[in-house]
Design an enzyme around this catalytic site. Structure first.
Site, PDB file in Angstrom:
ATOM      1  N   LYS A 111      48.998  41.158   6.916  1.00 28.52           N
ATOM      2  CA  LYS A 111      47.885  42.034   7.305  1.00 28.52           C
ATOM      3  C   LYS A 111      47.898  43.335   6.507  1.00 28.52           C
ATOM      4  CE  LYS A 111      46.830  40.721  12.098  1.00 28.52           C
ATOM      5  NZ  LYS A 111      46.722  41.260  13.468  1.00 28.52           N
ATOM      6  N   LYS A 192      39.791  24.013   9.729  1.00 31.02           N
ATOM      7  CA  LYS A 192      39.500  24.142  11.156  1.00 31.02           C
ATOM      8  C   LYS A 192      38.372  25.139  11.386  1.00 31.02           C
ATOM      9  CE  LYS A 192      42.829  27.692  12.327  1.00 31.02           C
ATOM     10  NZ  LYS A 192      43.676  28.282  13.332  1.00 31.02           N
ATOM     11  N   LYS A 195      36.760  31.788  13.235  1.00 25.39           N
ATOM     12  CA  LYS A 195      35.870  32.955  13.206  1.00 25.39           C
ATOM     13  C   LYS A 195      35.682  33.476  11.803  1.00 25.39           C
ATOM     14  CE  LYS A 195      34.525  36.344  15.125  1.00 25.39           C
ATOM     15  NZ  LYS A 195      34.325  37.731  15.489  1.00 25.39           N
TER      16      LYS A 195
HETATM   17  P1  AMP Z   1      42.428  32.206  17.303  1.00 27.31           P
HETATM   18  O1  AMP Z   1      41.210  32.898  17.805  1.00 27.31           O
HETATM   19  O2  AMP Z   1      42.229  31.539  15.982  1.00 27.31           O
HETATM   20  O3  AMP Z   1      43.685  33.046  17.395  1.00 27.31           O
HETATM   21  O4  AMP Z   1      42.680  30.987  18.310  1.00 27.31           O
HETATM   22  C1  AMP Z   1      43.049  31.148  19.647  1.00 27.31           C
HETATM   23  C2  AMP Z   1      43.386  29.772  20.222  1.00 27.31           C
HETATM   24  O5  AMP Z   1      42.207  28.948  20.211  1.00 27.31           O
HETATM   25  C3  AMP Z   1      44.415  28.990  19.384  1.00 27.31           C
HETATM   26  O6  AMP Z   1      45.730  29.209  19.809  1.00 27.31           O
HETATM   27  C4  AMP Z   1      44.014  27.541  19.642  1.00 27.31           C
HETATM   28  O7  AMP Z   1      44.608  27.070  20.837  1.00 27.31           O
HETATM   29  C5  AMP Z   1      42.526  27.617  19.843  1.00 27.31           C
HETATM   30  N1  AMP Z   1      41.788  27.252  18.619  1.00 27.31           N
HETATM   31  C6  AMP Z   1      41.363  28.089  17.635  1.00 27.31           C
HETATM   32  N2  AMP Z   1      40.662  27.417  16.686  1.00 27.31           N
HETATM   33  C7  AMP Z   1      40.631  26.132  17.088  1.00 27.31           C
HETATM   34  C8  AMP Z   1      40.043  24.940  16.556  1.00 27.31           C
HETATM   35  N3  AMP Z   1      39.330  24.953  15.426  1.00 27.31           N
HETATM   36  N4  AMP Z   1      40.226  23.797  17.243  1.00 27.31           N
HETATM   37  C9  AMP Z   1      40.928  23.761  18.409  1.00 27.31           C
HETATM   38  N5  AMP Z   1      41.495  24.841  18.956  1.00 27.31           N
HETATM   39  C10 AMP Z   1      41.350  26.011  18.324  1.00 27.31           C
END
Ligand code: AMP
Ligand code: TRP
Length: 329
Positions: A111, A192, A195
């Site tokens: 970061k 995947k 955001k």
């Molecule tokens: P993040 O906002 O990327 O930190 O994601 C938070 C949580 O959402 C992660 O720990 C995953 O459990 C779930 N997550 C994020 N992106 C995905 C995705 N594309 N598919 C499935 N689960 C996801």
């Protein structure tokens, strides 16, 4: 019941992957765990951010969790900055953590390379995270792989603290919930859904209106050929749509595959779009209701902060005594 803690960044929105991969499970497990969910607004201040937007994003993140089915009667949902113990305990833990171990945090290295201005807060991020956890006598912290090192630090700090000041803190365990299949980006189905995707068209947000969901799914990248088959390597686009359709309509991938055998990509997309629209409708309706009643959201978060404080204050009192601070009265 095991006490579990999770911290959620106040981005103000969530995508279908967050919902299917994490939030849905939290909702389902509310009776099996003593769960605490904290919207981590103080963590959001460690990198450049827009002060005029932080409060609203924090509120919207909480509203999304409530709309998804987090029940404030069974689960503690609160905002990090509402409970002062987080910052106070951070200071105490700052004096337990070493400069060297914080410098080794890989997320800090990554970061800080991406920032023009590297705040001391960014360096201290993992200590604030340890304070979040250690203030609540937490048994388990479900996290993704990217937070493994931070969790290890929280454990090390708890162990070191207990060693130096006597048995005071509960040493938490990290758990790594199996994320079923990852939902993929509609425009780039080998990555995947996330955001930070380059094309917002590839990410389905929970509050996207039906027309937007339909448009995004209809313009999803598919694969060469015409047959609908579940083959993630060979046909990542079609396989992703089958997974999304199955999850949204509550069936299995095998069933979805059988239902669409012989039909074209167009029909699969139409059905997937309809399924996602219907699947998200109740959440979107509840969100609208909450948006119309801001005082209710304020009340729920205030109640959450009170419950959180009722746990964290006694822990902090133990800590103050253990480290040798003079009692105020
Ligand atoms: P993040 O906002 O990327 O930190 O994601 C938070 C949580 O959402 C992660 O720990 C995953 O459990 C779930 N997550 C994020 N992106 C995905 C995705 N594309 N598919 C499935 N689960 C996801
Ligand atoms: N650092 C976590 C993330 O980026 C968020 C977080 C803050 C957290 N405090 C926490 C997660 C405590 C688990 C426990 O996702």
């Amino acid at each position: 019941m095991a006490r579990v803690f999770s911290g959620i960044q106040p981005t103000g929105d969530m995508h279908l992957g967050n919902y299917l991969g994490a939030v849905q499970r939290w909702v389902a497990e509310q009776d099996e765990r003593d769960a605490i969910h904290c919207v981590v607004d103080l963590h959001a201040m460690t990198v450049a951010y827009e002060p005029a937007e932080l409060a609203e994003r924090t509120r919207r993140t909480a509203m999304l969790l409530l709309a998804a089915g987090i029940d404030p009667e069974r689960t503690i949902l609160f905002v990090q900055s509402h409970v002062r113990v987080h910052t106070e305990l951070t200071w105490v833990l700052n004096c337990v953590a070493s400069f060297g171990e914080l410098r080794r945090m890989t997320q800090f290295k990554e970061k800080s390379e991406a920032q023009d201005f590297v705040s001391a807060g960014l360096f201290d991020y993992p200590v604030l995270m340890a304070a979040d956890i250690l203030a609540y006598d937490v048994d388990e912290v479900p996290v993704g792989e990217d937070q493994r090192q931070h969790l290890e630090l929280a454990r090390d700090l708890a162990i070191r603290f207990n060693h130096r000041f006597g048995d005071t803190l509960v040493v938490p365990r990290a758990t790594f919930p199996s994320v079923g299949a990852r939902v993929k980006d509609l425009q780039n189905p080998t990555a995947k859904m996330s955001k930070s995707s380059e094309s917002p068209q590839g990410t389905l947000l929970l509050l996207d209106p039906p027309q937007v969901i339909t448009k995004k799914i209809k313009s999803a990248v598919t694969d060469s050929g015409t047959d609908v088959r579940y083959a993630p390597e060979e046909k990542p686009g079609v396989s992703n749509l089958l997974e999304i359709l199955a999850a949204a309509s509550g069936t299995t991938i095998e069933q979805a595959e059988a239902d669409f055998a012989g039909s074209g990509y167009g029909k699969l997309k139409t059905s997937a779009a309809e399924a996602v629209v219907e699947y998200l409708r109740p959440l979107q309706d509840r969100y609208e209701e909450l948006a119309r009643d801001p005082s209710e959201v304020t009340r729920v978060l205030e109640l959450g902060a009170e419950k959180a404080e009722a746990i964290a204050e006694p822990v902090m009192a133990r800590i103050r005594a253990a480290v040798g601070l003079l009692p105020r009265s």
